[in-house]
Design a protein around this motif. Structure first.
Motif, short mmCIF file in Angstrom:
data_model
loop_
_atom_site.label_atom_id
_atom_site.label_comp_id
_atom_site.label_asym_id
_atom_site.label_seq_id
_atom_site.Cartn_x
_atom_site.Cartn_y
_atom_site.Cartn_z
N ALA A 261 -103.24 47.38 34.88
CA ALA A 261 -102.55 47.06 33.77
C ALA A 261 -101.35 46.89 34.07
CB ALA A 261 -103.09 47.83 32.12
N ALA A 262 -100.96 48.12 34.68
CA ALA A 262 -99.92 48.95 35.12
C ALA A 262 -99.08 48.34 35.82
CB ALA A 262 -100.00 50.28 34.97
N LEU A 263 -100.12 47.54 36.98
CA LEU A 263 -99.56 48.19 37.86
C LEU A 263 -99.04 45.99 37.91
CD1 LEU A 263 -101.83 48.39 41.25
CD2 LEU A 263 -99.42 48.77 40.92
N THR A 264 -100.12 45.45 36.61
CA THR A 264 -99.15 44.03 36.69
C THR A 264 -98.08 43.79 35.86
OG1 THR A 264 -101.96 43.59 36.75
CG2 THR A 264 -100.93 41.48 35.96
N ALA A 296 -95.34 41.93 44.89
CA ALA A 296 -96.21 43.19 45.77
C ALA A 296 -97.19 43.98 44.62
CB ALA A 296 -95.50 43.83 46.82
N SER A 297 -96.72 44.21 43.41
CA SER A 297 -96.84 45.33 42.28
C SER A 297 -97.98 43.75 41.51
CB SER A 297 -96.35 45.71 41.44
OG SER A 297 -96.72 46.77 40.97
N ALA A 298 -97.34 42.71 41.43
CA ALA A 298 -98.56 41.79 40.67
C ALA A 298 -99.84 41.72 41.25
CB ALA A 298 -97.74 40.38 40.20
N LEU A 299 -99.81 41.42 42.67
CA LEU A 299 -100.46 41.20 43.66
C LEU A 299 -101.97 41.98 43.94
CD1 LEU A 299 -98.85 39.05 46.51
CD2 LEU A 299 -100.42 38.65 44.32
N ALA A 300 -101.31 43.52 43.77
CA ALA A 300 -102.12 44.46 44.22
C ALA A 300 -102.80 44.69 42.40
CB ALA A 300 -101.38 45.61 44.07
#
Length: 393
Positions: A261-264, A296-300
């Motif tokens: 949730a935090a990365l997305t 990059a954060s969303a893909l992770a």
């Protein structure tokens, strides 16, 4: 019935090959695999991005022509591919509506070439800045035409992606974290073509029966069966999804869910901030790094979120060299137009005050022509054969 072979001895009759099958020993050609649907969407969205970077009507008309030609030569013979005409009609309606607003509500662009004057309706003091009627200038109509043509080009590019890419195959190619959202989008995208097909079928049936299919009465008589069919289709879809176990999720640790949730969320915020930085001149220095970090954060986050999905893929579509070429052609069009806008903004945004005819810049026009590459590197899909038109023996 017995037959004789070459030596004259009786033997069993050999089965005759079916009509249309190659003789024994001849290799059967493999059916051509369609292009990955994600490549079509990337190509179309890149053309749409290029359309948002210019208000030059000649470049926008060239973008519409390029996307229309690719759709004409590579559109599959499926019901959902017929929705391209609806997007073109929607773009034309947006164009006419924007011009009507400019005529009746005025334009913020001052002008000296008055075309005609409408009776102006007086408004109260709290409606300052809004007028009804008044003077209509050529500069205001030209500005409205340029602005509406840009939005129309964007809609037509989205319609090209909807006509070229199969919604079901696109859903199958989505990552596991976006599967539920992809199902909702695919159902929404496939609803419009089915709705249009139902309207055409019912109107044709009413015409054959000698009943009216236009006007308020015809709309009511056609709209009710269409609504009934849509409800039946939705109930059948819900039952099929329930029977296939739609919505099941796997158990994942709490730390993984929070990290996902935090990365997305952080990635989406970074994408929004980076996109805003690219679109504004004041924040152009940090726009690209923030956008890349957000992606990059969303893909992770999507990668981690895919652990909750319990579905498998049957015969996934490969991302081959043709998909790379199609995506690269659209990305090249968008990148070159963005570069042209930074080097020579006057050629991409012609002025309307003073009113001057637009000119076609050479190398941005050549960059737009790179979007024609999918018409030559992708295979042409064969039309479905009608058994009623088969030759009789």
């Amino acid at each position: 019935m017995r037959e004789t072979d070459r030596s004259g001895r009786p033997g069993l009759a050999r089965p005759r090959p079916e009509r249309g099958t190659p003789p024994a020993g001849v290799p059967v050609p493999r059916p051509r695999r369609a292009l990955h649907p994600g490549a079509w969407w990337l190509w179309a969205l890149a053309l749409g991005t290029a359309a948002t970077r210019t208000t030059n009507p000649l470049l926008l008309a060239l973008l519409i022509t390029v996307s229309g030609y690719v759709v004409a030569v590579r559109r599959p013979h499926t019901p959902w591919a017929r929705s391209y005409g609806s997007f073109v009609k929607l773009a034309a309606a947006v164009l006419l509506l924007r011009l009507a607003f400019a005529v009746f509500l005025g334009s913020p662009i001052p002008g000296t070439h008055t075309l005609f004057t409408l009776p102006e309706v007086p408004l109260p003091d709290w409606a300052q800045g809004i007028r009804l009627g008044g003077r209509v200038t050529a500069e205001g109509l030209t500005f409205a035409l340029y602005d509406a043509l840009r939005l129309a080009a964007l809609l037509i590019c989205v319609g090209a992606a909807n006509a070229l890419a199969s919604p079901s195959r696109l859903l199958k190619s989505l990552p596991g974290a976006l599967y539920e959202l992809g199902v909702a989008v695919v159902v929404a995208l496939t609803f419009a073509p089915h709705l249009i097909a139902d309207v055409r079928r019912l109107r044709a049936a009413r015409r054959l029966r000698g009943r009216p299919d236009k006007g308020v009465r015809g709309l009511v008589q056609v709209g009710l069966p269409v609504l009934e069919g849509a409800l039946e289709r939705s109930v059948s879809l819900a039952a099929a999804m329930d029977a296939r176990g739609y919505g099941r999720t796997a158990e994942v640790p709490t730390a993984v869910r929070r990290t996902t949730a935090a990365l997305t969320l952080g990635g989406l915020l970074g994408v929004c901030a980076g996109t805003y930085g690219l679109l504004t001149a004041a924040a152009g220095s940090y726009g690209l790094p923030v956008l890349l970090a957000g992606l990059a954060s969303a893909l992770a986050g999507l990668r981690l979120g895919g652990r909750r999905s319990m579905r498998t893929r049957y015969r996934p579509d490969p991302w081959d060299a043709r998909a790379w070429l199609v995506s690269a052609s659209g990305a090249a069009v968008a990148a070159l137009l963005i570069l042209a806008g930074s080097l020579d903004p006057g050629s991409l945004d012609p002025g309307v005050v003073p009113l001057e005819p637009p000119t076609l810049p050479l190398w941005p026009a050549a960059a737009v022509l790179l979007g024609l590459l999918p018409a030559f590197v992708t295979p042409a899909l064969e039309a479905a054969r009608d058994p009623r038109k088969e030759p009789t023996p």
